[in-house]
Design a protein around this motif. Structure first.
Motif, PDB file in Angstrom:
ATOM      1  N   LYS A 169       2.395   1.636  -3.592  1.00 47.54           N
ATOM      2  CA  LYS A 169       1.394   2.047  -4.574  1.00 47.54           C
ATOM      3  C   LYS A 169       1.020   3.514  -4.387  1.00 47.54           C
ATOM      4  O   LYS A 169       0.893   4.268  -5.362  1.00 47.54           O
ATOM      5  CB  LYS A 169       0.143   1.172  -4.421  1.00 47.54           C
ATOM      6  CG  LYS A 169      -0.843   1.329  -5.537  1.00 47.54           C
ATOM      7  CD  LYS A 169      -2.072   0.456  -5.316  1.00 47.54           C
ATOM      8  CE  LYS A 169      -2.784   0.803  -4.019  1.00 47.54           C
ATOM      9  NZ  LYS A 169      -4.192   0.322  -3.997  1.00 47.54           N
TER      10      LYS A 169
ATOM     11  N   ASN B 100       0.819  -1.212   0.000  1.00 49.55           N
ATOM     12  CA  ASN B 100       0.000   0.000   0.000  1.00 49.55           C
ATOM     13  C   ASN B 100       0.854   1.264   0.000  1.00 49.55           C
ATOM     14  O   ASN B 100       0.517   2.247  -0.663  1.00 49.55           O
ATOM     15  CB  ASN B 100      -0.959  -0.013   1.193  1.00 49.55           C
ATOM     16  CG  ASN B 100      -2.113  -0.979   0.989  1.00 49.55           C
ATOM     17  OD1 ASN B 100      -2.486  -1.288  -0.145  1.00 49.55           O
ATOM     18  ND2 ASN B 100      -2.674  -1.470   2.072  1.00 49.55           N
TER      19      ASN B 100
ATOM     20  N   GLU C 275      -5.982  -7.040  -4.403  1.00 52.75           N
ATOM     21  CA  GLU C 275      -4.697  -6.725  -5.022  1.00 52.75           C
ATOM     22  C   GLU C 275      -3.504  -7.332  -4.288  1.00 52.75           C
ATOM     23  O   GLU C 275      -2.435  -7.457  -4.865  1.00 52.75           O
ATOM     24  CB  GLU C 275      -4.516  -5.209  -5.114  1.00 52.75           C
ATOM     25  CG  GLU C 275      -4.284  -4.555  -3.759  1.00 52.75           C
ATOM     26  CD  GLU C 275      -4.264  -3.026  -3.802  1.00 52.75           C
ATOM     27  OE1 GLU C 275      -4.370  -2.451  -4.900  1.00 52.75           O
ATOM     28  OE2 GLU C 275      -4.162  -2.417  -2.725  1.00 52.75           O
ATOM     29  N   HIS C 276      -3.709  -7.715  -3.021  1.00 50.87           N
ATOM     30  CA  HIS C 276      -2.568  -8.223  -2.258  1.00 50.87           C
ATOM     31  C   HIS C 276      -2.397  -9.738  -2.348  1.00 50.87           C
ATOM     32  O   HIS C 276      -1.474 -10.289  -1.757  1.00 50.87           O
ATOM     33  CB  HIS C 276      -2.664  -7.772  -0.800  1.00 50.87           C
ATOM     34  CG  HIS C 276      -2.745  -6.289  -0.665  1.00 50.87           C
ATOM     35  ND1 HIS C 276      -1.724  -5.453  -1.028  1.00 50.87           N
ATOM     36  CD2 HIS C 276      -3.753  -5.479  -0.271  1.00 50.87           C
ATOM     37  CE1 HIS C 276      -2.090  -4.185  -0.842  1.00 50.87           C
ATOM     38  NE2 HIS C 276      -3.323  -4.180  -0.379  1.00 50.87           N
TER      39      HIS C 276
ATOM     40  N   GLU D 241      -8.988  -3.238  -3.306  1.00 53.95           N
ATOM     41  CA  GLU D 241      -7.940  -2.841  -2.372  1.00 53.95           C
ATOM     42  C   GLU D 241      -7.444  -4.044  -1.558  1.00 53.95           C
ATOM     43  O   GLU D 241      -6.296  -4.086  -1.140  1.00 53.95           O
ATOM     44  CB  GLU D 241      -8.511  -1.758  -1.448  1.00 53.95           C
ATOM     45  CG  GLU D 241      -7.494  -0.865  -0.797  1.00 53.95           C
ATOM     46  CD  GLU D 241      -6.582  -0.186  -1.803  1.00 53.95           C
ATOM     47  OE1 GLU D 241      -5.367  -0.292  -1.622  1.00 53.95           O
ATOM     48  OE2 GLU D 241      -7.069   0.426  -2.770  1.00 53.95           O
TER      49      GLU D 241
HETATM   50 MN   LIG Z   1      -4.556  -2.349  -0.695  1.00 52.69          MN
END
Ligand SMILES: [Mn+2]
Ligand SMILES: [Mn+2]
Ligand SMILES: [Mn+2]
Ligand SMILES: [Mn+2]
Lengths: 221, 221
Positions: free
Chosen positions: B13, B10, B105-106, B102
């Motif tokens: 990004k 995070n 994406e991990h 969110e």
């Molecule tokens: Mn995230």
DNA sequence: TTTTTAATTTAGATTTGCCTAAATATATTT
DNA sequence: AAATATATTTAGGCAAATCTAAATTAAAAA
């Protein structure tokens, strides 16, 4: 509903699976499956007890509460839906889906899972032949049945072989049947109760009743 | 490639996005966007510097290294592919996709993302009109263009309005056009350069050139 | 160029999830 | 019923990611 960490979810889910075998889950048993040390299990059990997800008395083992059970089923639902998605839509092979689903299952949006379920057309079984809980947490309990008892034209997944002899393994190997193989019974012959079965994209072929009785499969309801 | 925690991802990004505006990213700036305290940013920058993902000199701000940039693009790729999936396949609305992506994406499987990309047929833009990096990290740089310059029959997304007067807002409101609205130009009339546009499932309708010049959209390349 | 203000970093805690080693409780043998 | 072995818990620590409060540095104003 309360929101658990990925770690807590893995504990809950694993306890659920261990409970299917034994009434009571032990510290060492859970530690072995989760690849952690017994001390870590004790730590986590204290926390999950606080959250009323497990019944736990020191030295007496533990089991999920009603709430814990409900939570476990929601994780299993996510896990199996993702497995189905990976297998069916993204064309992962059946043995690759598990590890990725192990991560995806912790994404917690309820809406995501229910929409995914709908998109997949409400599948009832994952690629391993295990049942997928519905959005109410209801789950079909499937037991293993010998291939000889499978109804026609329904996909089943080989999950066990009731004989470890070299001779049966040789035959299965020859036919390219193993744990995880997806198989469909196309026809059952009255004369000798042999079965015509189909695996993968291959042309159907015939196996004997005695072999079919030793190959256990999951799902088909 | 090295594997970062969700938290580290995070940060990376967000630095990437902040860099698009300003050369140098500041501690307070990043803290504000990430909803953390400046002290946490400093802690993390030390760690990311160690991992050679950011250039950082105390009190001097920071920016991504080449490696950091590459990593950022891979996260953005995952994020936008998931957004596209949620919007296109699961029928989420455009403003619901972000928060779920969110989390998704991990999930770090490279194979998952490349198969997803293929399954979605290699989409080039996410539901907000932002470009999706390809599996090499290549990304189209889109700038905002006025709706009046959009080619015909390509979906664009309203991202800005170049005038804040009550009168333009009244008109846009009347036509149900706002930030995020997906719009397609169907025809351009020579006489007065007015445009026939289509939004959502509605019948196409006409807007003036002067309005179209004030409505900025993303994507269309 | 001082002084003042604002931004940033450091110091010291806290929480979560894990570990090792030591203590203790339960189970199994004699 | 002891003695021994095994399972489990406790004590004490560590790393990640966060925080608050107290320095410290850089920037802006006087
Ligand atoms: Mn995230
Ligand atoms: Mn998991
Ligand atoms: Mn499965
Ligand atoms: Mn987006």
């Amino acid at each position: 509903m309360l929101n658990l960490s990925a770690s807590e979810e893995n504990y809950i889910k694993t306890i659920f699976h261990l409970q299917e075998e034994e009434k009571n889950v032990t510290t060492n048993g859970l530690a072995a499956v989760l690849n952690t040390r017994p001390a870590s299990i004790t730590d986590m059990m204290k926390k999950l007890k606080q959250k009323k997800l497990v019944h736990y008395q020191p030295y007496r083992g533990f089991r999920l509460t009603t709430g814990g059970n409900r939570y476990a089923l929601s994780i299993i639902r996510r896990h199996r839906l993702w497995e189905f998605f990976l297998f069916e839509k993204l064309k992962f092979s059946w043995d690759e889906v598990h590890s990725v689903a192990e991560e995806l299952e912790h994404v917690s949006s309820k809406k995501l899972i229910d929409k995914l379920d709908e998109f997949l057309d409400f599948p009832r079984f994952d690629p391993h032949g295990d049942p997928i809980p519905d959005n109410q947490g209801k789950i079909l309990k499937t037991r293993q049945i010998p291939l000889s008892e499978m109804p026609l034209n329904r996909t089943a997944v080989v999950c066990n072989v009731g004989d470890q002899s070299a001779s049966i393994l040789e035959l299965m190997d020859h036919n390219k049947i193993g744990i995880g193989t997806r198989v469909e019974v196309k026809k059952r012959f009255d004369f000798d109760h042999s079965l015509e079965i189909k695996i993968r994209q291959q042309v159907p072929f015939i196996i004997s009743e005695s072999l079919a009785k030793k190959i256990f499969v999951k799902h088909g309801a």
